[in-house]
Motif scaffolding. Structure first.
Motif, PDB file in Angstrom:
ATOM      1  N   GLY A 299     -16.495  -0.106 -12.407  1.00 48.74           N
ATOM      2  CA  GLY A 299     -15.608  -1.233 -12.661  1.00 48.74           C
ATOM      3  C   GLY A 299     -14.227  -0.996 -12.065  1.00 48.74           C
ATOM      4  N   TYR A 300     -13.695   0.207 -12.260  1.00 48.79           N
ATOM      5  CA  TYR A 300     -12.376   0.540 -11.711  1.00 48.79           C
ATOM      6  C   TYR A 300     -12.413   0.540 -10.187  1.00 48.79           C
ATOM      7  CZ  TYR A 300      -7.961   3.079 -11.215  1.00 48.79           C
ATOM      8  OH  TYR A 300      -6.673   3.447 -10.884  1.00 48.79           O
ATOM      9  N   ALA A 301     -13.500   1.075  -9.611  1.00 50.48           N
ATOM     10  CA  ALA A 301     -13.630   1.089  -8.157  1.00 50.48           C
ATOM     11  C   ALA A 301     -13.700  -0.332  -7.607  1.00 50.48           C
ATOM     12  CB  ALA A 301     -14.876   1.878  -7.747  1.00 50.48           C
ATOM     13  N   SER A 302     -14.363  -1.234  -8.309  1.00 50.51           N
ATOM     14  CA  SER A 302     -14.429  -2.625  -7.872  1.00 50.51           C
ATOM     15  C   SER A 302     -13.046  -3.267  -7.881  1.00 50.51           C
ATOM     16  CB  SER A 302     -15.387  -3.414  -8.762  1.00 50.51           C
ATOM     17  OG  SER A 302     -16.707  -2.904  -8.681  1.00 50.51           O
ATOM     18  N   ALA A 303     -12.254  -2.937  -8.889  1.00 47.55           N
ATOM     19  CA  ALA A 303     -10.880  -3.454  -8.930  1.00 47.55           C
ATOM     20  C   ALA A 303     -10.063  -2.905  -7.767  1.00 47.55           C
ATOM     21  CB  ALA A 303     -10.236  -3.087 -10.263  1.00 47.55           C
ATOM     22  N   LEU A 304     -10.248  -1.625  -7.457  1.00 43.78           N
ATOM     23  CA  LEU A 304      -9.566  -1.040  -6.304  1.00 43.78           C
ATOM     24  C   LEU A 304      -9.969  -1.742  -5.008  1.00 43.78           C
ATOM     25  CD1 LEU A 304      -9.924   2.764  -7.183  1.00 43.78           C
ATOM     26  CD2 LEU A 304      -7.786   1.469  -7.115  1.00 43.78           C
ATOM     27  N   ALA A 305     -11.250  -2.058  -4.893  1.00 49.16           N
ATOM     28  CA  ALA A 305     -11.742  -2.716  -3.680  1.00 49.16           C
ATOM     29  C   ALA A 305     -11.134  -4.113  -3.528  1.00 49.16           C
ATOM     30  CB  ALA A 305     -13.262  -2.796  -3.715  1.00 49.16           C
ATOM     31  N   TRP A 306     -11.072  -4.865  -4.623  1.00 44.66           N
ATOM     32  CA  TRP A 306     -10.526  -6.204  -4.526  1.00 44.66           C
ATOM     33  C   TRP A 306      -9.020  -6.198  -4.326  1.00 44.66           C
ATOM     34  CZ3 TRP A 306     -12.459 -10.815  -3.536  1.00 44.66           C
ATOM     35  CH2 TRP A 306     -13.840 -10.961  -3.605  1.00 44.66           C
ATOM     36  N   ALA A 307      -8.345  -5.187  -4.834  1.00 46.65           N
ATOM     37  CA  ALA A 307      -6.914  -5.056  -4.561  1.00 46.65           C
ATOM     38  C   ALA A 307      -6.688  -4.794  -3.068  1.00 46.65           C
ATOM     39  CB  ALA A 307      -6.325  -3.916  -5.394  1.00 46.65           C
ATOM     40  N   LEU A 308      -7.527  -3.942  -2.477  1.00 45.61           N
ATOM     41  CA  LEU A 308      -7.423  -3.687  -1.038  1.00 45.61           C
ATOM     42  C   LEU A 308      -7.712  -4.957  -0.242  1.00 45.61           C
ATOM     43  CD1 LEU A 308      -7.091  -1.722   1.343  1.00 45.61           C
ATOM     44  CD2 LEU A 308      -9.524  -1.187   1.128  1.00 45.61           C
ATOM     45  N   PHE A 309      -8.723  -5.700  -0.669  1.00 40.68           N
ATOM     46  CA  PHE A 309      -9.042  -6.964   0.001  1.00 40.68           C
ATOM     47  C   PHE A 309      -7.843  -7.908  -0.018  1.00 40.68           C
ATOM     48  CE2 PHE A 309     -10.544 -11.365  -0.262  1.00 40.68           C
ATOM     49  CZ  PHE A 309     -11.293 -11.459   0.905  1.00 40.68           C
ATOM     50  N   GLY A 310      -7.192  -8.018  -1.158  1.00 39.25           N
ATOM     51  CA  GLY A 310      -6.028  -8.896  -1.263  1.00 39.25           C
ATOM     52  C   GLY A 310      -4.882  -8.443  -0.380  1.00 39.25           C
ATOM     53  N   VAL A 311      -4.641  -7.117  -0.332  1.00 41.62           N
ATOM     54  CA  VAL A 311      -3.559  -6.590   0.502  1.00 41.62           C
ATOM     55  C   VAL A 311      -3.848  -6.848   1.980  1.00 41.62           C
ATOM     56  CG1 VAL A 311      -2.447  -4.457   1.271  1.00 41.62           C
ATOM     57  CG2 VAL A 311      -2.807  -4.870  -1.166  1.00 41.62           C
ATOM     58  N   ILE A 312      -5.083  -6.600   2.406  1.00 44.61           N
ATOM     59  CA  ILE A 312      -5.442  -6.830   3.806  1.00 44.61           C
ATOM     60  C   ILE A 312      -5.299  -8.309   4.159  1.00 44.61           C
ATOM     61  CG2 ILE A 312      -7.369  -6.825   5.434  1.00 44.61           C
ATOM     62  CD1 ILE A 312      -8.298  -4.230   4.217  1.00 44.61           C
ATOM     63  N   ALA A 313      -5.750  -9.189   3.265  1.00 47.03           N
ATOM     64  CA  ALA A 313      -5.621 -10.624   3.516  1.00 47.03           C
ATOM     65  C   ALA A 313      -4.152 -11.033   3.627  1.00 47.03           C
ATOM     66  CB  ALA A 313      -6.312 -11.407   2.406  1.00 47.03           C
ATOM     67  N   LEU A 314      -3.303 -10.482   2.766  1.00 45.44           N
ATOM     68  CA  LEU A 314      -1.878 -10.826   2.793  1.00 45.44           C
ATOM     69  C   LEU A 314      -1.216 -10.309   4.073  1.00 45.44           C
ATOM     70  CD1 LEU A 314       0.590 -11.988   1.350  1.00 45.44           C
ATOM     71  CD2 LEU A 314       0.889  -9.764   0.221  1.00 45.44           C
ATOM     72  N   ILE A 315      -1.514  -9.057   4.443  1.00 49.00           N
ATOM     73  CA  ILE A 315      -0.922  -8.494   5.655  1.00 49.00           C
ATOM     74  C   ILE A 315      -1.377  -9.274   6.885  1.00 49.00           C
ATOM     75  CG2 ILE A 315      -0.926  -6.468   7.164  1.00 49.00           C
ATOM     76  CD1 ILE A 315      -0.985  -4.737   4.662  1.00 49.00           C
ATOM     77  N   THR A 316      -2.654  -9.626   6.932  1.00 52.43           N
ATOM     78  CA  THR A 316      -3.170 -10.392   8.068  1.00 52.43           C
ATOM     79  C   THR A 316      -2.511 -11.759   8.149  1.00 52.43           C
ATOM     80  OG1 THR A 316      -5.294  -9.246   7.860  1.00 52.43           O
ATOM     81  CG2 THR A 316      -5.258 -11.265   9.162  1.00 52.43           C
ATOM     82  N   LEU A 317      -2.305 -12.396   6.989  1.00 50.40           N
ATOM     83  CA  LEU A 317      -1.645 -13.697   6.969  1.00 50.40           C
ATOM     84  C   LEU A 317      -0.215 -13.598   7.505  1.00 50.40           C
ATOM     85  CD1 LEU A 317      -1.707 -16.692   6.149  1.00 50.40           C
ATOM     86  CD2 LEU A 317      -0.940 -16.000   3.862  1.00 50.40           C
TER      87      LEU A 317
END
Length: 336
Positions: A299-317
């Motif tokens: 569960g914690y690893a999944s939260a880490l993964a989605w946090a990374l996804f959000g950061v990558i999406a924001l940086i790309t934007l």
């Protein structure tokens, strides 16, 4: 003579046709649309179907499952327990997350400019090669990209060895004492950056293709006007390849933020190697992997993964917003 049909018959026929047409449009609209597709289009969808199934089963499905798991406590053994935002709150208090983020940011800031600059230099060299040798050199430059990342990690574990590595032996030829690349915490990240520069084939080929599309007449006109090599490169070549540069910057940024396999092979493959450098090589995805498959905190690893996804999406934007102001698009120029 043939009698005209009676009103009742005509009306009934017309009504039947109207009802059939309405029913066909309502109930069989999809079937009719499929039938109207050309045969090659239908076959295209048939051949795309395995990929679409794979996308749904192996990518979109697991992504949705991990999003649900990020709100649970789950250890792969018992049933998931709903935990709300507990995992996301835990990230803000976890010192190793802060260390992993710091290492990943430093690596990205070092790797992306160096990789793009070196790849552009190699592409400029390739652009000068003509004849049969051009294809040979393009193949040579691209071959490192075909090397498995695990093999690259093992290779550079030997090359960057502080006592007998070839990198330090090369530096010794110039009287330079090489650092302990794999054990000194101050040199671990630079060593990882040096290793990652091995895999520049794809970036080089993309930039080389962009250089080949620069109109020769523009450089010739600038030369006639008295522009030197640097002026032609800055005023002609760079604007014309800016879209390709923009693309490789985004791709290399995303790749850097997800660095995993080479680092894990070099520094986390065994306990001795891991203890020798502490957390100096702990990048974000390695920590995510440890939480998921070493400590079974799925569960914690999944939260880490989605946090990374959000950061990558924001940086790309942000990169897209900034890049649209700096990138020259020839099609837009012609349209204007």
């Amino acid at each position: 003579m043939t009698r005209p049909p009676r009103n009742g018959t005509a009306g009934g026929t017309a009504g039947g046709e109207t009802g059939a047409g309405a029913g066909g449009k309502t109930g069989g609209g999809m079937t009719a649309a499929v039938r109207r597709l050309r045969p090659e289009t239908r076959w295209a969808y048939v051949f795309l179907l395995p990929w679409l199934i794979g996308l749904l089963v192996f990518q979109l499905g697991p992504m949705a499952a991990s999003l649900v798991l990020s709100f649970t406590r789950y250890d792969l053994i018992g049933a998931p327990e709903f935990a709300g935002l507990e995992n996301y709150a835990r990230m803000a208090e976890d010192p190793k997350v802060a260390r992993a983020i710091g290492n990943t940011v430093v690596y990205t800031l070092l790797h992306v400019p160096l990789a793009v600059a070196l790849a552009l230099g190699l592409a400029l060299l390739l652009n000068r090669v003509t004849g049969r040798a051009a294809g040979v050199f393009r193949t040579i430059f691209y071959l490192p990209s075909m090397t498995p990342h695990v093999a690259v990690g093992v290779l550079f574990l030997f090359l960057l060895n502080g006592q007998a590595g070839m990198v330090n032996e090369f530096l010794a030829l110039f009287g330079i004492e090489g650092p302990q690349w794999t054990t000194d915490p101050d040199w671990v990240l630079p060593g990882i950056v040096l290793m990652s520069l091995w895999n520049l084939g794809s970036t080089t080929i993309i930039l080389f293709a962009a250089l080949r599309n620069v109109p020769r007449e523009l450089s010739e006109a600038a030369m006639i006007d008295g522009a030197g090599p640097w002026q032609r490169f800055r005023a002609v070549t760079l604007p014309m390849i800016s879209s390709a540069l923009f693309f490789v910057v985004i791709i290399n940024t995303i790749t850097s933020l997800q660095m995993f396999d080479q680092v894990y092979t070099m520094f986390f493959g065994n306990q001795v190697a891991q203890q020798s450098h502490g957390d100096a090589a702990l990048v974000y995805v390695v920590y995510l992997f440890q939480q998921a498959f070493q400590f079974l905190h799925m569960g914690y690893a999944s939260a880490l993964a989605w946090a990374l996804f959000g950061v990558i999406a924001l940086i790309t934007l942000v990169q897209v917003k900034v890049g649209n102001r700096l990138v020259y698009y020839e099609a837009e120029e012609h349209a204007g």
